[in-house]
Design a protein around this motif. Structure first.
Motif, short mmCIF file in Angstrom:
data_model
loop_
_atom_site.label_atom_id
_atom_site.label_comp_id
_atom_site.label_asym_id
_atom_site.label_seq_id
_atom_site.Cartn_x
_atom_site.Cartn_y
_atom_site.Cartn_z
N ALA A 49 0.82 -1.22 0.00
CA ALA A 49 0.00 0.00 0.00
C ALA A 49 0.85 1.26 0.00
O ALA A 49 0.50 2.27 0.63
CB ALA A 49 -0.95 0.01 1.20
N GLY A 50 1.97 1.21 -0.72
CA GLY A 50 2.80 2.40 -0.84
C GLY A 50 3.39 2.86 0.47
O GLY A 50 3.67 4.05 0.65
N GLY A 51 3.59 1.94 1.41
CA GLY A 51 4.18 2.29 2.69
C GLY A 51 3.16 2.53 3.79
O GLY A 51 3.52 2.66 4.96
N ARG A 52 1.88 2.52 3.45
CA ARG A 52 0.85 2.88 4.44
C ARG A 52 0.60 1.78 5.48
O ARG A 52 0.16 2.08 6.59
CB ARG A 52 -0.46 3.22 3.71
CG ARG A 52 -0.40 4.53 2.93
CD ARG A 52 -1.65 4.73 2.09
NE ARG A 52 -1.66 3.83 0.96
CZ ARG A 52 -2.77 3.35 0.39
NH1 ARG A 52 -3.96 3.68 0.87
NH2 ARG A 52 -2.70 2.55 -0.65
N ILE A 53 0.91 0.53 5.15
CA ILE A 53 0.69 -0.55 6.12
C ILE A 53 1.58 -0.33 7.35
O ILE A 53 1.13 -0.49 8.50
CB ILE A 53 0.97 -1.92 5.47
CG1 ILE A 53 -0.13 -2.23 4.44
CG2 ILE A 53 1.05 -3.02 6.52
CD1 ILE A 53 0.11 -3.51 3.66
N ALA A 54 2.83 0.03 7.12
CA ALA A 54 3.74 0.28 8.24
C ALA A 54 3.28 1.48 9.05
O ALA A 54 3.36 1.48 10.29
CB ALA A 54 5.15 0.49 7.72
N MET A 55 2.81 2.50 8.37
CA MET A 55 2.33 3.70 9.09
C MET A 55 1.16 3.35 10.00
O MET A 55 1.09 3.79 11.15
CB MET A 55 1.93 4.78 8.10
CG MET A 55 3.01 5.21 7.12
SD MET A 55 4.53 5.80 7.89
CE MET A 55 3.98 7.37 8.55
N ASP A 56 0.23 2.55 9.49
CA ASP A 56 -0.94 2.17 10.28
C ASP A 56 -0.54 1.34 11.50
O ASP A 56 -1.14 1.47 12.57
CB ASP A 56 -1.93 1.40 9.41
CG ASP A 56 -2.67 2.28 8.42
OD1 ASP A 56 -2.73 3.50 8.65
OD2 ASP A 56 -3.18 1.75 7.42
N ALA A 57 0.46 0.49 11.33
CA ALA A 57 0.91 -0.35 12.44
C ALA A 57 1.49 0.49 13.57
O ALA A 57 1.22 0.24 14.75
CB ALA A 57 1.93 -1.37 11.96
N VAL A 58 2.27 1.48 13.22
CA VAL A 58 2.87 2.33 14.25
C VAL A 58 1.83 3.27 14.84
O VAL A 58 1.85 3.56 16.04
CB VAL A 58 4.07 3.10 13.67
CG1 VAL A 58 4.60 4.14 14.66
CG2 VAL A 58 5.17 2.12 13.29
N LYS A 59 0.92 3.73 14.04
CA LYS A 59 -0.18 4.55 14.55
C LYS A 59 -0.91 3.84 15.69
O LYS A 59 -1.29 4.47 16.70
CB LYS A 59 -1.16 4.86 13.42
CG LYS A 59 -2.48 5.46 13.86
CD LYS A 59 -3.49 5.52 12.71
CE LYS A 59 -4.88 5.88 13.19
NZ LYS A 59 -5.87 5.92 12.08
N ALA A 60 -1.11 2.52 15.56
CA ALA A 60 -1.88 1.75 16.53
C ALA A 60 -1.04 1.20 17.68
O ALA A 60 -1.58 0.55 18.58
CB ALA A 60 -2.59 0.60 15.83
N ALA A 61 0.27 1.45 17.67
CA ALA A 61 1.16 0.84 18.65
C ALA A 61 1.12 1.56 20.00
O ALA A 61 0.70 2.72 20.09
CB ALA A 61 2.59 0.85 18.12
N GLU A 62 1.60 0.87 21.01
CA GLU A 62 1.75 1.48 22.33
C GLU A 62 2.81 2.59 22.22
O GLU A 62 3.87 2.38 21.63
CB GLU A 62 2.21 0.45 23.36
CG GLU A 62 1.14 -0.51 23.80
CD GLU A 62 0.03 0.19 24.57
OE1 GLU A 62 0.35 1.10 25.38
OE2 GLU A 62 -1.14 -0.16 24.37
N PRO A 63 2.53 3.75 22.79
CA PRO A 63 3.48 4.86 22.68
C PRO A 63 4.60 4.78 23.71
O PRO A 63 4.76 5.67 24.56
CB PRO A 63 2.59 6.08 22.91
CG PRO A 63 1.53 5.60 23.84
CD PRO A 63 1.27 4.17 23.44
N ASP A 64 5.38 3.72 23.64
CA ASP A 64 6.45 3.54 24.62
C ASP A 64 7.84 3.56 23.98
O ASP A 64 8.84 3.26 24.65
CB ASP A 64 6.26 2.22 25.38
CG ASP A 64 6.31 0.99 24.48
OD1 ASP A 64 6.50 1.15 23.25
OD2 ASP A 64 6.15 -0.13 25.00
N GLY A 65 7.91 3.91 22.69
CA GLY A 65 9.20 4.03 22.03
C GLY A 65 9.78 2.74 21.51
O GLY A 65 10.90 2.72 21.00
N SER A 66 9.04 1.63 21.63
CA SER A 66 9.57 0.34 21.19
C SER A 66 9.16 -0.03 19.77
O SER A 66 9.69 -0.99 19.21
CB SER A 66 9.12 -0.77 22.16
OG SER A 66 7.71 -0.94 22.11
#
Length: 330
Positions: free
Chosen positions: A74-91
Motif C-alpha cells: 500500500a505504498g508504505g501505508r501498512i507500516a504507518m498504520d501499524a505504528v499509529k496503533a502501537a503502544e506509545p512507549d518508544g519500542s
C-alpha cells in the motif's frame, strides 16, 4: 545501574515512561526492551539501505536490541498504520520518506492516518535530491533542460518521463520540472525507480526523474545524462550537474528525506533521547560512508525541527498536488 525493584516502583509511579532505564554513561533514557523499526517497502531498496545500518548503530545505545521489519504494501501505508496503533512507549517506530507525511494526505482521499495527530516526530536520518535524466532515446547533443524542452516540442509523441510511481514525490517533482520548462510530458509511472531508470538506459523511454542514487552509476559510466538536480545547491555526488534553480527555474527546489516517527503520545524524554541517539549515529564515519554510497547526505534534526519541516512541506505540496487533479480513492 537501576535495580529491578527500582524500575518496578518507578513504573507504578509514572506510566508516562513504561520502558525506560537510566543510562549510566549519559543523562538520556534508554528503552529496556527490543525495539522494532518498521519500513513500508520491500528489502533491498533505498530506504532499506538506510534503515538497517541505522538500526545497528542504535543497538546498545537506544535499546539492547534494535531490529528492522519490512511491512511492505500500500505504498508504505501498512507500516504507518501499524505504528499509529502501537503502544506509545518508544519500542515500535517507523522510518519513511517524507512523501508519506507531506504528499499522501493530499493524494489519498481516504488516508487512514493523520500525519500530525497520529505520530510524534523524532528526527531525520538523511536527505537526498532527485535527478532528471535522459538516455539514448534522446540525441547526445541534448545536454540541458532547455534543449530537452526543444526536443520534446519537436517530438511530442516521444515526450515522456518515468517516475517510481504515481503519487510519489518524484512524480510531482517531474510535473514541476515539466511545467517550469514549458514541456508537455506524459507521465509514465513504474513500480519503483530501478525499472524506470533501466528503461531510460535501454532507450524505451526518453527521461526519468529518480532518487539520485538510481541514475548515478549509469551517469558515471556515460550511459545516461543527468540534465539537472532538484536541490537548492549542487549535489557533491554529481558536482558538474547544475540545479534547476541555476538553470533559471527557482520554483523547482525539492529535497526529500527519510525520517523516523513514533506513535502519538510517546513520552517526550524517550523522543528526545532517540533523536540524540540518531544524531550520534549519523555522525559516525561508518554511517556517513554507507549513506554516501547511496548518494544520501546524513542529516539529524530535533523533534521540533522535524515537525516544522513536515508542516512546511505539507503546505508546500498541497497546491501542487491539487493543481494536477491527481488523486487516489483507496
Amino acid at each position: 545501574m537501576i535495580q529491578r525493584r527500582t524500575l518496578l516502583a518507578a513504573s507504578v509511579c509514572s506510566l508516562a515512561a513504561p520502558a525506560v532505564l537510566a543510562q549510566p554513561t549519559a543523562a538520556l533514557p534508554t528503552i529496556a526492551k527490543t525495539v522494532r523499526i518498521l519500513q513500508g517497502f520491500p528489502p533491498g531498496g533505498s530506504l532499506d539501505s538506510v534503515t538497517r545500518p541505522l538500526a545497528e548503530a542504535l543497538r546498545g545505545r537506544y535499546a539492547p536490541t534494535v531490529i528492522t521489519e519490512n511491512r511492505s504494501g500500500a505504498g508504505g501505508r501498512i507500516a504507518m498504520d501499524a505504528v499509529k496503533a502501537a503502544e506509545p512507549d518508544g519500542s515500535l517506530l517507523v522510518i519513511a520518506p517524507a512523501s508519506l507525511m507531506v504528499i499522501y494526505p493530499h493524494v489519498y482521499k481516504r488516508l487512514s492516518y493523520d500525519p500530525f495527530k497520529d505520530f510524534t516526530s523524532v528526527s531525520t536520518a538523511c536527505t537526498f535530491q532527485f535527478g532528471f535524466s535522459v538516455g539514448p532515446a534522446v540525441p547526445a547533443e541534448v545536454r540541458t533542460i532547455q534543449q530537452f524542452a526543444q526536443w520534446c516540442k519537436a517530438n511530442p509523441s516521444r515526450a515522456s518521463f518515468g517516475s517510481p510511481g504515481e503519487g510519489t514525490m518524484a512524480h510531482f517533482a517531474g510535473v514541476m520540472v515539466a511545467r517550469a520548462a514549458g514541456m508537455d510530458l506524459q507521465h509514465v509511472p513504474y513500480r519503483g525507480g530501478a525499472p524506470a531508470i533501466q528503461d531510460v538506459v535501454g532507450g524505451q523511454i526518453a527521461a526519468s526523474i529518480n532518487v539520485l542514487a538510481e541514475p548515478l552509476p549509469f551517469a558515471r559510466e556515460g550511459r545516461i545524462r543527468v540534465l539537472a538536480t532538484t536541490g537548492s545547491t549542487r549535489t557533491p555526488f554529481l558536482p558538474d550537474v547544475p540545479t534547476m534553480r541555476e538553470m533559471g527555474f527557482p520554483d523547482v527546489d525539492i529535497q526529500e528525506y527519510f525520517a523516523v516517527w513514533a506513535p502519538a503520545k510517546t513520552p517526550q524524554p524517550i523522543v528526545s533521547a532517540l533523536a540524540e541517539h540518531i544524531r550520534a549515529a549519523v555522525n559516525t564515519k561508518e554511517l556517513q560512508d554507507t549513506f554516501a554510497a547511496r548518494a544520501f547526505l546524513p542529516s539529524a534534526v530535533t523533534p521540533r525541527e522535524l515537525d516544522a519541516m513536515v508542516r512546511t512541506d505539507f503546505d508546500k505540496w498541497a497546491p501542487i498536488v491539487k493543481s494536477t487533479g491527481f488523486s487516489i480513492d483507496s
